[in-house]
Design a protein around this motif. Structure first.
Motif: not given
Length: 230
Positions: A102-120
């Motif tokens: 989501h475009a409105n995701a904060g920096w921390s949430q975006r960083a964690w989500d990117l880690l997870y999504l790259r694995s999945l």
């Protein structure tokens, strides 16, 4: 070269009791960090400490290339109903069904989500966020399990943490556990559980067994979780 050396990495999906486990191991005398080295954008503060240490982190699998080959790796799981509900009521799995954030995701949430999504990358996400949480629990734990098996580690349920398990972990990393007897370790576990429950109270469950797919139920059963035992 870092002063410390990672000799224990406990991998888990988010909301699987990693904070609790790190507290228990520390209280029993095994220096263990939580989301310190295996976390997005974190300074590896643990490397400033002398001696052996471990880490418990949901990001450890996503950053598994950084796990030393000499480290003991373990897989911690939690009841899927509690895990999925906890994921839903926190800021997890808020990405779009196409895997974009989501475009409105904060920096921390975006960083964690990117880690997870790259694995999945291969997961076809549901448009329903509750079901995405269930998919995430299933896919992330499945990949962790495969990795830990390859590394000849083992899995345990966070609900089964007891003195015997703690001593087994100490033995695995070659650390003495004669400082505390079984009764003292059980006291540490009980007191830590009470503390974490006070700090991290979670709402009543909305997601339940009837919302799980057949594959998710089978995977849960492989981990020792069934509707009848719930």
């Amino acid at each position: 070269m870092p002063k410390g050396r990672i000799n224990l990495v406990i991998l888990a999906a988010p909301r699987a009791g990693t904070t609790y486990m790190a507290h228990v191991l520390n209280a029993c005398g095994l220096r263990t960090f939580h989301e310190t080295y295996f976390a997005p954008g974190q300074v590896p503060a643990a490397w400033r400490y002398d001696g052996y240490y471990g880490e418990v982190s949901p990001a450890a699998f996503a950053l598994r290339k950084n796990i030393p080959k000499s480290a003991i790796v373990l897989h911690q799981v939690r009841n899927p109903i509690e895990s999925v509900n906890s994921l839903f009521y926190t800021a997890h799995c808020r990405w779009h069904s196409d895997g974009t954030i989501h475009a409105n995701a904060g920096w921390s949430q975006r960083a964690w989500d990117l880690l997870y999504l790259r694995s999945l990358r291969d997961v076809q996400w549901s448009p329903d966020r509750m079901r995405r949480c269930a998919q995430f629990w299933q896919a992330y734990n499945k990949r962790i399990s495969q990795f830990v098996t390859e590394r000849k580690g083992w899995r345990y349920r966070v609900e089964d943490v007891n003195a015997e398990l703690i001593k087994r972990i100490f033995d695995a990393v070659g650390q003495p556990h004669d400082k505390y007897d079984d009764a003292r370790i059980e006291d540490v576990i009980a007191n830590t559980s009470k503390m974490i429950n006070r700090l991290k109270r979670e709402p009543a469950c909305v997601f339940d067994w009837e919302h799980m797919t057949r594959n998710q139920i089978t995977q849960a059963a492989n981990y020792g979780y069934t509707r009848s035992a719930a």
